[in-house]
Design a protein around this motif. Structure first.
Motif, mmCIF file in Angstrom:
data_model
loop_
_atom_site.group_PDB
_atom_site.id
_atom_site.type_symbol
_atom_site.label_atom_id
_atom_site.label_comp_id
_atom_site.label_asym_id
_atom_site.label_seq_id
_atom_site.Cartn_x
_atom_site.Cartn_y
_atom_site.Cartn_z
ATOM 1 N N VAL A 167 -84.051 60.102 1.206
ATOM 2 C CA VAL A 167 -82.826 59.953 2.135
ATOM 3 C C VAL A 167 -83.263 59.846 3.833
ATOM 4 O O VAL A 167 -83.612 59.080 4.409
ATOM 5 N N THR A 168 -84.990 61.369 3.449
ATOM 6 C CA THR A 168 -85.274 61.885 4.542
ATOM 7 C C THR A 168 -86.211 60.760 5.330
ATOM 8 O O THR A 168 -87.176 60.320 6.129
ATOM 9 N N GLN A 169 -87.368 60.691 3.692
ATOM 10 C CA GLN A 169 -88.871 59.541 3.709
ATOM 11 C C GLN A 169 -88.065 57.860 4.756
ATOM 12 O O GLN A 169 -88.298 57.272 5.315
ATOM 13 N N ALA A 170 -86.461 57.901 4.128
ATOM 14 C CA ALA A 170 -85.332 56.108 4.668
ATOM 15 C C ALA A 170 -85.530 56.633 6.092
ATOM 16 O O ALA A 170 -85.907 55.774 6.732
ATOM 17 N N ILE A 171 -85.338 57.337 6.651
ATOM 18 C CA ILE A 171 -85.282 57.467 7.797
ATOM 19 C C ILE A 171 -86.545 57.933 8.598
ATOM 20 O O ILE A 171 -86.008 57.500 9.812
ATOM 21 N N THR A 172 -86.757 58.219 8.393
ATOM 22 C CA THR A 172 -88.219 58.304 8.996
ATOM 23 C C THR A 172 -89.054 56.829 8.659
ATOM 24 O O THR A 172 -89.723 56.580 9.959
ATOM 25 N N ILE A 173 -88.705 56.610 8.546
ATOM 26 C CA ILE A 173 -89.641 55.246 8.040
ATOM 27 C C ILE A 173 -88.838 54.796 9.234
ATOM 28 O O ILE A 173 -89.716 53.651 9.989
ATOM 29 N N LEU A 174 -87.309 54.111 9.346
ATOM 30 C CA LEU A 174 -86.274 53.505 9.915
ATOM 31 C C LEU A 174 -86.834 54.172 11.369
ATOM 32 O O LEU A 174 -87.161 53.382 12.120
ATOM 33 N N VAL A 175 -86.421 54.742 12.314
ATOM 34 C CA VAL A 175 -86.774 55.505 12.871
ATOM 35 C C VAL A 175 -88.198 54.885 13.500
ATOM 36 O O VAL A 175 -88.750 55.106 14.246
ATOM 37 N N LYS A 176 -89.639 54.778 12.699
ATOM 38 C CA LYS A 176 -91.146 54.762 12.843
ATOM 39 C C LYS A 176 -91.012 53.093 13.279
ATOM 40 O O LYS A 176 -91.202 52.325 14.452
ATOM 41 N N ASN A 177 -89.944 52.633 13.033
ATOM 42 C CA ASN A 177 -89.462 50.684 13.284
ATOM 43 C C ASN A 177 -88.594 50.586 14.391
ATOM 44 O O ASN A 177 -87.876 49.683 14.199
ATOM 45 N N ASP A 178 -88.469 51.913 14.998
ATOM 46 C CA ASP A 178 -86.929 51.417 16.222
ATOM 47 C C ASP A 178 -85.796 51.072 15.440
ATOM 48 O O ASP A 178 -85.326 50.668 16.348
ATOM 49 N N ILE A 179 -85.370 51.545 14.247
ATOM 50 C CA ILE A 179 -83.622 51.600 13.978
ATOM 51 C C ILE A 179 -83.219 53.180 13.987
ATOM 52 O O ILE A 179 -83.762 53.798 13.600
ATOM 53 N N ASP A 180 -82.225 52.626 14.360
ATOM 54 C CA ASP A 180 -81.486 54.149 15.123
ATOM 55 C C ASP A 180 -80.586 54.491 13.250
ATOM 56 O O ASP A 180 -79.613 53.837 13.788
ATOM 57 N N ALA A 181 -80.978 55.434 12.994
ATOM 58 C CA ALA A 181 -79.727 55.483 11.324
ATOM 59 C C ALA A 181 -79.836 56.584 11.221
ATOM 60 O O ALA A 181 -80.581 57.543 11.296
ATOM 61 N N ASP A 182 -78.302 57.872 11.138
ATOM 62 C CA ASP A 182 -78.598 58.406 10.189
ATOM 63 C C ASP A 182 -78.151 58.812 8.841
ATOM 64 O O ASP A 182 -78.635 58.052 8.473
ATOM 65 N N LYS A 183 -77.363 59.830 8.235
ATOM 66 C CA LYS A 183 -77.955 60.315 6.856
ATOM 67 C C LYS A 183 -77.153 59.018 6.311
ATOM 68 O O LYS A 183 -77.172 58.241 5.589
ATOM 69 N N ASN A 184 -75.920 58.632 6.384
ATOM 70 C CA ASN A 184 -75.553 57.664 5.689
ATOM 71 C C ASN A 184 -76.161 56.228 5.828
ATOM 72 O O ASN A 184 -75.193 55.434 5.043
ATOM 73 N N ASP A 185 -76.207 55.810 6.888
ATOM 74 C CA ASP A 185 -76.729 54.600 7.149
ATOM 75 C C ASP A 185 -78.294 54.793 6.229
ATOM 76 O O ASP A 185 -78.125 53.378 5.357
ATOM 77 N N ALA A 186 -78.760 55.207 5.924
ATOM 78 C CA ALA A 186 -79.816 55.658 5.322
ATOM 79 C C ALA A 186 -79.266 55.682 3.768
ATOM 80 O O ALA A 186 -80.191 54.668 2.880
#
Length: 64
Positions: free
Chosen positions: A10-29
């Protein structure tokens, strides 16, 4: 849904999303990861494949 062979945390997914300017929390990821794993699982069923790693699809033999 519970997928045994998850390769992305989940942490890796959040990092990837943030790098692509997508704001996501743990539940979204978690929701996004579950959706992508479900799509992958169903695609493999349709194509008649089982879950395999990329290394099993590679070959060291040269095409002739």
């Amino acid at each position: 849904m519970n997928f045994i062979d998850k390769k992305i945390t989940v942490t890796q997914a959040i990092t990837i999303l943030v790098k692509n300017d997508i704001d996501a929390d743990k539940n979204d990821a978690i929701l996004i990861l579950d959706f992508l794993y479900l799509i992958s699982k169903n695609t493999n069923k349709i194509e008649g494949k089982t879950s395999e790693s990329l290394t099993t699809n590679r070959t060291s033999k040269k095409a002739r």
